[in-house]
Scaffold this motif. Sequence first.
Motif, PDB file in Angstrom:
ATOM      1  N   VAL A 329     -44.639 -10.467 -68.876  1.00  0.00           N
ATOM      2  CA  VAL A 329     -45.155 -11.577 -69.639  1.00  0.00           C
ATOM      3  C   VAL A 329     -44.323 -11.873 -70.592  1.00  0.00           C
ATOM      4  O   VAL A 329     -44.114 -10.798 -71.697  1.00  0.00           O
ATOM      5  CB  VAL A 329     -46.657 -11.462 -70.002  1.00  0.00           C
ATOM      6  N   GLU A 330     -44.072 -13.312 -70.840  1.00  0.00           N
ATOM      7  CA  GLU A 330     -43.402 -13.703 -72.268  1.00  0.00           C
ATOM      8  C   GLU A 330     -44.427 -14.625 -72.989  1.00  0.00           C
ATOM      9  O   GLU A 330     -45.033 -15.509 -72.249  1.00  0.00           O
ATOM     10  CB  GLU A 330     -42.160 -14.202 -72.016  1.00  0.00           C
ATOM     11  N   VAL A 331     -44.585 -14.477 -74.279  1.00  0.00           N
ATOM     12  CA  VAL A 331     -45.500 -15.514 -74.820  1.00  0.00           C
ATOM     13  C   VAL A 331     -44.596 -16.099 -76.113  1.00  0.00           C
ATOM     14  O   VAL A 331     -44.047 -15.458 -76.767  1.00  0.00           O
ATOM     15  CB  VAL A 331     -46.737 -14.788 -75.627  1.00  0.00           C
ATOM     16  N   TYR A 332     -44.818 -17.510 -76.062  1.00  0.00           N
ATOM     17  CA  TYR A 332     -44.093 -18.128 -77.120  1.00  0.00           C
ATOM     18  C   TYR A 332     -45.110 -18.855 -78.161  1.00  0.00           C
ATOM     19  O   TYR A 332     -46.176 -19.419 -77.590  1.00  0.00           O
ATOM     20  CB  TYR A 332     -42.985 -19.201 -76.535  1.00  0.00           C
ATOM     21  N   ARG A 333     -44.630 -19.274 -79.339  1.00  0.00           N
ATOM     22  CA  ARG A 333     -45.385 -20.063 -80.307  1.00  0.00           C
ATOM     23  C   ARG A 333     -44.397 -21.034 -80.922  1.00  0.00           C
ATOM     24  O   ARG A 333     -43.237 -20.661 -81.348  1.00  0.00           O
ATOM     25  CB  ARG A 333     -46.016 -19.200 -81.322  1.00  0.00           C
ATOM     26  N   GLN A 334     -44.963 -22.194 -81.466  1.00  0.00           N
ATOM     27  CA  GLN A 334     -44.061 -23.015 -82.207  1.00  0.00           C
ATOM     28  C   GLN A 334     -44.096 -22.651 -83.491  1.00  0.00           C
ATOM     29  O   GLN A 334     -45.344 -22.319 -83.946  1.00  0.00           O
ATOM     30  CB  GLN A 334     -44.675 -24.447 -82.045  1.00  0.00           C
ATOM     31  N   ARG A 336     -41.737 -23.493 -87.191  1.00  0.00           N
ATOM     32  CA  ARG A 336     -40.439 -24.424 -87.762  1.00  0.00           C
ATOM     33  C   ARG A 336     -39.804 -25.211 -86.721  1.00  0.00           C
ATOM     34  O   ARG A 336     -38.658 -25.000 -86.666  1.00  0.00           O
ATOM     35  CB  ARG A 336     -39.647 -23.114 -88.452  1.00  0.00           C
ATOM     36  N   TRP A 337     -40.587 -25.980 -86.122  1.00  0.00           N
ATOM     37  CA  TRP A 337     -39.907 -27.137 -85.160  1.00  0.00           C
ATOM     38  C   TRP A 337     -39.304 -26.283 -83.885  1.00  0.00           C
ATOM     39  O   TRP A 337     -38.550 -27.008 -83.508  1.00  0.00           O
ATOM     40  CB  TRP A 337     -38.998 -27.983 -86.115  1.00  0.00           C
ATOM     41  N   ARG A 338     -39.563 -25.087 -83.760  1.00  0.00           N
ATOM     42  CA  ARG A 338     -38.868 -24.818 -82.285  1.00  0.00           C
ATOM     43  C   ARG A 338     -39.816 -23.621 -81.888  1.00  0.00           C
ATOM     44  O   ARG A 338     -40.458 -22.938 -82.384  1.00  0.00           O
ATOM     45  CB  ARG A 338     -37.496 -24.203 -82.716  1.00  0.00           C
ATOM     46  N   ARG A 339     -39.334 -23.234 -80.504  1.00  0.00           N
ATOM     47  CA  ARG A 339     -40.132 -22.260 -79.845  1.00  0.00           C
ATOM     48  C   ARG A 339     -39.548 -20.913 -80.175  1.00  0.00           C
ATOM     49  O   ARG A 339     -38.435 -20.717 -80.070  1.00  0.00           O
ATOM     50  CB  ARG A 339     -40.018 -22.613 -78.303  1.00  0.00           C
ATOM     51  N   ARG A 340     -40.484 -20.053 -80.539  1.00  0.00           N
ATOM     52  CA  ARG A 340     -40.102 -18.753 -80.849  1.00  0.00           C
ATOM     53  C   ARG A 340     -40.837 -17.823 -80.096  1.00  0.00           C
ATOM     54  O   ARG A 340     -42.033 -17.724 -79.796  1.00  0.00           O
ATOM     55  CB  ARG A 340     -40.188 -18.504 -82.246  1.00  0.00           C
ATOM     56  N   ALA A 341     -40.137 -16.374 -79.557  1.00  0.00           N
ATOM     57  CA  ALA A 341     -40.734 -15.438 -78.960  1.00  0.00           C
ATOM     58  C   ALA A 341     -41.843 -14.918 -79.734  1.00  0.00           C
ATOM     59  O   ALA A 341     -41.486 -14.459 -80.961  1.00  0.00           O
ATOM     60  CB  ALA A 341     -39.714 -14.562 -78.592  1.00  0.00           C
ATOM     61  N   TRP A 342     -43.110 -14.489 -79.246  1.00  0.00           N
ATOM     62  CA  TRP A 342     -44.184 -14.017 -80.122  1.00  0.00           C
ATOM     63  C   TRP A 342     -44.385 -12.650 -79.524  1.00  0.00           C
ATOM     64  O   TRP A 342     -44.586 -11.566 -80.279  1.00  0.00           O
ATOM     65  CB  TRP A 342     -45.308 -14.863 -80.114  1.00  0.00           C
ATOM     66  N   ILE A 343     -44.470 -12.445 -78.025  1.00  0.00           N
ATOM     67  CA  ILE A 343     -45.075 -11.323 -77.270  1.00  0.00           C
ATOM     68  C   ILE A 343     -43.958 -11.289 -76.171  1.00  0.00           C
ATOM     69  O   ILE A 343     -43.646 -11.999 -75.276  1.00  0.00           O
ATOM     70  CB  ILE A 343     -46.438 -11.179 -76.948  1.00  0.00           C
ATOM     71  N   PHE A 344     -43.622  -9.717 -75.894  1.00  0.00           N
ATOM     72  CA  PHE A 344     -42.798  -9.711 -74.688  1.00  0.00           C
ATOM     73  C   PHE A 344     -43.511  -8.472 -74.047  1.00  0.00           C
ATOM     74  O   PHE A 344     -43.545  -7.271 -74.790  1.00  0.00           O
ATOM     75  CB  PHE A 344     -41.401  -9.261 -75.017  1.00  0.00           C
ATOM     76  N   SER A 345     -44.016  -8.257 -72.903  1.00  0.00           N
ATOM     77  CA  SER A 345     -44.643  -7.293 -72.434  1.00  0.00           C
ATOM     78  C   SER A 345     -43.819  -6.485 -71.476  1.00  0.00           C
ATOM     79  O   SER A 345     -42.648  -6.736 -71.229  1.00  0.00           O
ATOM     80  CB  SER A 345     -45.884  -7.736 -71.389  1.00  0.00           C
ATOM     81  N   ASN A 346     -44.263  -5.244 -71.220  1.00  0.00           N
ATOM     82  CA  ASN A 346     -43.620  -4.328 -70.236  1.00  0.00           C
ATOM     83  C   ASN A 346     -43.942  -4.856 -68.834  1.00  0.00           C
ATOM     84  O   ASN A 346     -45.023  -5.462 -68.755  1.00  0.00           O
ATOM     85  CB  ASN A 346     -43.908  -2.819 -70.738  1.00  0.00           C
ATOM     86  N   PRO A 347     -43.246  -4.355 -68.065  1.00  0.00           N
ATOM     87  CA  PRO A 347     -43.632  -4.798 -66.646  1.00  0.00           C
ATOM     88  C   PRO A 347     -44.735  -4.040 -66.097  1.00  0.00           C
ATOM     89  O   PRO A 347     -44.692  -2.795 -66.269  1.00  0.00           O
ATOM     90  CB  PRO A 347     -42.014  -4.493 -65.800  1.00  0.00           C
ATOM     91  N   VAL A 348     -45.370  -4.570 -64.993  1.00  0.00           N
ATOM     92  CA  VAL A 348     -46.155  -3.971 -63.934  1.00  0.00           C
ATOM     93  C   VAL A 348     -45.331  -4.077 -62.614  1.00  0.00           C
ATOM     94  O   VAL A 348     -44.715  -5.105 -62.386  1.00  0.00           O
ATOM     95  CB  VAL A 348     -47.381  -4.584 -63.511  1.00  0.00           C
ATOM     96  N   TYR A 349     -44.946  -2.889 -62.126  1.00  0.00           N
ATOM     97  CA  TYR A 349     -43.921  -2.851 -60.856  1.00  0.00           C
ATOM     98  C   TYR A 349     -45.052  -2.846 -59.561  1.00  0.00           C
ATOM     99  O   TYR A 349     -45.728  -1.580 -59.323  1.00  0.00           O
ATOM    100  CB  TYR A 349     -43.375  -1.505 -61.085  1.00  0.00           C
ATOM    101  N   VAL A 350     -45.076  -3.751 -58.872  1.00  0.00           N
ATOM    102  CA  VAL A 350     -46.026  -3.949 -57.932  1.00  0.00           C
ATOM    103  C   VAL A 350     -45.041  -3.755 -56.376  1.00  0.00           C
ATOM    104  O   VAL A 350     -44.093  -4.348 -56.396  1.00  0.00           O
ATOM    105  CB  VAL A 350     -46.655  -5.333 -57.860  1.00  0.00           C
TER     106      VAL A 350
END
Length: 351
Positions: A329-334, A336-350
């Motif tokens: 999962v990647e989560v972004y927030r706006q 200062r007028w641009r998209r910035r990364a907020w959260i990067f998860s580790n993977p689930v391996y299915v």
Amino acid sequence: MVLYEVVGNMHVHTPYSDGVWYHAQVAEAAAEAGIDLVIVTDHNVWVDGVEGYYGNVLLLAGEEMHDVQRMPQCNHLLVYGAEQELAPHPGDDQKLIDTVNEKGGLCFLAHPVERSAPLGPDLAAIPWVDWEVNGYTGIELWNYMSEFKALAQSRVAALFYALHPDWGIRGPFSHTIRLWERLLAQGRRVVAIGGADAHGNTYSMGPWERVVFSYRHLFKGVNTHILVPHMLTRDMAQDKSTIYDALRAGHCFIGYDALGSTRGFRFFVRSGSRLVTMGDELKREAALIFQIEVPAPADTRLLCNGKVVARGSGRRLDYTTAVPGVYRVEVYRQHRWRRRAWIFSNPVYVY
Ligand SMILES: [Zn+2]
Ligand SMILES: [Zn+2]
């Protein structure tokens, strides 16, 4: 599944190498920033006898190792839990990684991608170049100071971003993400962490002199949030092994807490009777049901093998599929007028 969250910064220097503050002050800065854990990683020195609780902050001691003879500098390795000084093995990173594993430790390739800032030797690039190695726990996907170096491409830019870092910091480099994806596509388990690389140094530029990126500032920046199965006990040895077990399993995510606290992010996958979280493997028994909880409304993306398969903008994202793969999962927030990364998860391996 109830998980408890330990917010930590795991890349920190003291005067035992090239940092400015000693352990007690570093722990105080962590308390002021509201994080729970600091792991000190001085260059090529494991400092014994400093671990413990400083108020509510748990401070542990790891080490950041590299071959000091090698020019230009590269291949910094963050080592945790080896519990002893590991004499460097010049020119042999694989041997060093193997030794860490023999001692029961964990290791991460530090700041694997860097771009020099042309402003002096302090800001030279120190990437990881030896990608043939294996057996490491993971990589430092997001390093705050690497990002500053990449932004500081002129004196004016360096000054601006030193004073207003939140106008610059955007997320892990796309090159680093591609390297991570490539390793995951090889079937490897590679845990991603984020770190400050905090030194607390003072920089000067003409008459201008100030502490750039204080420990406190950095501990409110890029942190690793570790999910543990029970509350910490305040027994240092027990808590240390709880934290290192979770880290080894990849039960953690990277949060850029300057954009708002990322505490509370969760990522679960259910299939039949099994429920797992980030870092885990899951054998598909029935439909795969993904549940993602975000601490505040944000642009949330679920990726399978590097491609976005679901997207939402609220506090929750649910998704059902039958397709196996490496999900994260990647989560972004706006900001200062641009998209910035907020959260990067580790993977689930299915599979
Ligand atoms: Zn380093
Ligand atoms: Zn460092």
